[in-house]
Scaffold this motif. Structure first.
Motif, mmCIF file in Angstrom:
data_model
loop_
_atom_site.group_PDB
_atom_site.id
_atom_site.type_symbol
_atom_site.label_atom_id
_atom_site.label_comp_id
_atom_site.label_asym_id
_atom_site.label_seq_id
_atom_site.Cartn_x
_atom_site.Cartn_y
_atom_site.Cartn_z
ATOM 1 N N ALA A 97 5.233 -11.342 4.023
ATOM 2 C CA ALA A 97 5.154 -12.785 4.265
ATOM 3 C C ALA A 97 4.616 -13.531 3.051
ATOM 4 N N LYS A 98 3.810 -12.849 2.240
ATOM 5 C CA LYS A 98 3.246 -13.466 1.036
ATOM 6 C C LYS A 98 4.178 -13.358 -0.166
ATOM 7 N N ASP A 99 5.416 -12.918 0.069
ATOM 8 C CA ASP A 99 6.416 -12.777 -0.995
ATOM 9 C C ASP A 99 6.102 -11.655 -1.975
ATOM 10 N N ALA A 100 5.329 -10.667 -1.540
ATOM 11 C CA ALA A 100 5.060 -9.518 -2.407
ATOM 12 C C ALA A 100 6.342 -8.709 -2.574
ATOM 13 N N LYS A 101 6.658 -8.345 -3.789
ATOM 14 C CA LYS A 101 7.852 -7.548 -4.079
ATOM 15 C C LYS A 101 7.422 -6.100 -4.282
ATOM 16 N N LEU A 102 7.275 -5.402 -3.175
ATOM 17 C CA LEU A 102 6.743 -4.044 -3.190
ATOM 18 C C LEU A 102 7.622 -3.131 -2.347
ATOM 19 N N ASN A 103 7.482 -1.850 -2.586
ATOM 20 C CA ASN A 103 8.146 -0.845 -1.759
ATOM 21 C C ASN A 103 7.083 -0.051 -0.999
ATOM 22 N N PHE A 104 7.261 0.036 0.307
ATOM 23 C CA PHE A 104 6.311 0.728 1.164
ATOM 24 C C PHE A 104 6.977 1.972 1.745
ATOM 25 N N ALA A 105 6.208 3.032 1.886
ATOM 26 C CA ALA A 105 6.705 4.245 2.538
ATOM 27 C C ALA A 105 5.727 4.655 3.624
ATOM 28 N N ILE A 106 6.252 4.881 4.815
ATOM 29 C CA ILE A 106 5.446 5.381 5.931
ATOM 30 C C ILE A 106 5.965 6.766 6.288
ATOM 31 N N ILE A 107 5.107 7.768 6.160
ATOM 32 C CA ILE A 107 5.491 9.120 6.551
ATOM 33 C C ILE A 107 5.074 9.342 8.000
ATOM 34 N N VAL A 108 6.034 9.726 8.821
ATOM 35 C CA VAL A 108 5.760 10.061 10.223
ATOM 36 C C VAL A 108 6.208 11.503 10.460
ATOM 37 N N PRO A 109 5.617 12.194 11.432
ATOM 38 C CA PRO A 109 5.886 13.630 11.574
ATOM 39 C C PRO A 109 7.179 14.001 12.292
ATOM 40 N N LEU A 114 1.921 4.335 -0.030
ATOM 41 C CA LEU A 114 2.311 5.467 0.805
ATOM 42 C C LEU A 114 1.334 5.559 1.972
ATOM 43 N N PHE A 115 1.844 5.351 3.177
ATOM 44 C CA PHE A 115 1.044 5.478 4.392
ATOM 45 C C PHE A 115 1.405 6.801 5.065
ATOM 46 N N VAL A 116 0.434 7.659 5.226
ATOM 47 C CA VAL A 116 0.664 8.935 5.906
ATOM 48 C C VAL A 116 0.106 8.817 7.317
ATOM 49 N N ASP A 117 0.993 8.570 8.266
ATOM 50 C CA ASP A 117 0.578 8.460 9.664
ATOM 51 C C ASP A 117 0.458 9.862 10.261
ATOM 52 N N GLU A 118 -0.474 10.016 11.199
ATOM 53 C CA GLU A 118 -0.718 11.337 11.793
ATOM 54 C C GLU A 118 -1.001 12.365 10.693
ATOM 55 N N ALA A 119 -1.928 12.014 9.799
ATOM 56 C CA ALA A 119 -2.195 12.851 8.625
ATOM 57 C C ALA A 119 -2.708 14.238 8.992
ATOM 58 N N HIS A 120 -3.248 14.401 10.188
ATOM 59 C CA HIS A 120 -3.744 15.720 10.590
ATOM 60 C C HIS A 120 -2.624 16.755 10.654
ATOM 61 N N LYS A 121 -1.373 16.282 10.718
ATOM 62 C CA LYS A 121 -0.238 17.207 10.723
ATOM 63 C C LYS A 121 -0.126 17.959 9.390
ATOM 64 N N ARG A 167 6.308 21.464 8.452
ATOM 65 C CA ARG A 167 6.371 20.286 7.587
ATOM 66 C C ARG A 167 5.195 20.211 6.613
ATOM 67 N N GLY A 168 4.159 21.021 6.814
ATOM 68 C CA GLY A 168 2.978 20.967 5.969
ATOM 69 C C GLY A 168 3.279 20.984 4.474
ATOM 70 N N PRO A 169 4.065 21.944 3.980
ATOM 71 C CA PRO A 169 4.355 21.996 2.537
ATOM 72 C C PRO A 169 5.057 20.745 2.014
ATOM 73 N N PHE A 170 5.877 20.113 2.856
ATOM 74 C CA PHE A 170 6.576 18.900 2.424
ATOM 75 C C PHE A 170 5.585 17.753 2.198
ATOM 76 N N TYR A 171 4.575 17.661 3.064
ATOM 77 C CA TYR A 171 3.536 16.648 2.868
ATOM 78 C C TYR A 171 2.877 16.827 1.503
ATOM 79 N N PHE A 197 -4.233 7.400 4.362
ATOM 80 C CA PHE A 197 -4.086 8.457 5.359
ATOM 81 C C PHE A 197 -4.708 7.999 6.678
ATOM 82 N N ALA A 198 -3.986 8.199 7.772
ATOM 83 C CA ALA A 198 -4.495 7.835 9.100
ATOM 84 C C ALA A 198 -4.364 9.030 10.028
ATOM 85 N N SER A 199 -5.430 9.333 10.743
ATOM 86 C CA SER A 199 -5.411 10.497 11.630
ATOM 87 C C SER A 199 -6.252 10.218 12.873
#
Length: 351
Positions: free
Chosen positions: A183-195, A262-269, A276-280, A298-300
């Protein structure tokens, strides 16, 4: 000989959870709630509602160094259960308003339609200040919980790890942060990793249909769910919602794509026993070694040591304000245990 001074709050809350009268009130409230919910037909116990509410209000004001969150959750539970048992009691709604104000639970106040106005002017001024302070930038009509606000204010850090119960909306914080930046016109790329693939669809739909809506096209953003997505060929900014292996394939196939967050959701995985552990680890390693690495978040759920994931990024053992952990939950859950006794008849033969 001088006496050691202690604060009044420390004296009150040091062992309040062991107060026999409070525990008896709580037990009776639970009994009546179970009686009503399960329709047992048993006789209700007499509960002094006024005294129970006084305890709830007191617990919600706890300043105990190590038990404040538990006290505040207990306070919420008491008023919620009382409201369920006695929905027409005005005193319950008034005190519930005080409890939810003390626990920064604006949603609880609205759900119970709790009416409360502090009689002290300074408290009302501070309450108004807190309402503004907890306002969600990307959703001005909503308010953060206090613990959510603490975590949200760190999402612009170079790296940050936080742990909270599922009901605290950890992924919601990520989405609101992304919405604010877009909304603030930031020109960024975001990545959310989900398990899981299911979470790819769920998270993407919330971003597209609930959070950003027309902002996606207006601000030239695309939500991407696969490394082969045709949108990656265009001149856009991206919100990547991917499993760790899909993100790894994307980084290998498009090594020049910039990832700003980079947002790592469910980081405890990452540390669980799964394929999938090695891919993280490989994904985080590739990104941290870039000349312009992203912010790592990281969020867990309910992890006692959320800082452990930061060791992937730095050798520093103490991360101070780069980690945050809370056990506070705005949701009250009452669980019933059903016990079924199977009685077997045995015949004993005497020969």
């Amino acid at each position: 000989m001088s006496r050691k001074r202690i604060r009044l709050g420390d004296a009150i809350f040091a062992d309040i959870e062991e107060n026999r009268y409070l525990n008896q009130l709580y037990e009776d409230i639970l009994f009546n709630y179970a009686n009503k919910t399960l329709r047992t037909g048993m006789e209700y116990r007499n509960v002094n509602i006024h005294n129970a509410l006084r305890f709830a209000d007191l617990l919600s004001k706890s300043n105990s160094a190590d038990k404040a969150e538990q006290h505040k959750m207990w306070a919420q539970e008491i008023v919620v259960l009382l409201n369920a048992l006695y929905p027409k009691n005005d005193e319950i709604r008034v005190v519930a308003g005080s409890v939810f104000a003390n626990t920064d639970n604006a949603r609880g106040t609205s759900l119970l339609d709790a009416n409360f106005e502090d009689p002290f002017v300074l408290n009302r001024i501070f309450s108004d200040y807190k309402k503004d302070y907890l306002r969600i930038p990307a959703a001005p009509n909503l308010r953060f919980f206090g613990a959510q606000k603490q975590a949200y204010d760190h999402l612009q850090d170079s790296y940050f790890s936080y742990s909270a119960p599922t009901s605290m909306g950890k992924s919601f914080l990520m989405r609101m942060f992304i919405k604010e930046q877009v909304a603030k016109d930031a020109k960024l790329n975001f990545a959310i990793i989900v398990p899981t693939k299911a979470l790819i669809n769920e998270t993407s739909q919330k971003i597209i249909k609930e959070d950003l809506k027309d902002l996606l096209e207006e601000k030239n953003y695309k939500v991407v769910n696969a490394a082969s997505d045709i949108a990656l060929e265009g001149n856009h900014n991206f919100i990547l919602v991917l499993t760790p292996e899909r993100l790894l394939y994307l980084l290998i196939g498009k090594p020049n794509i910039q990832i700003d967050y980079l947002f790592v959701d469910e980081a405890h995985k990452m540390s669980g026993k799964n394929s999938r552990g090695p891919f993280y680890y490989k994904t985080v390693d590739m990104l941290k070694n870039r000349d312009n690495p992203p912010h790592f978040i990281f969020a867990s759920p309910n992890v006692p040591n959320p800082e452990v994931y930061l060791r992937l990024l730095t050798d520093i053992s103490e991360h101070g304000d780069k980690r945050f952990r809370t056990e506070f939950s705005p949701v009250t859950q009452v669980k019933f245990v059903s016990v079924r006794l199977n009685i077997h008849n045995y015949k004993i033969m005497i020969i």
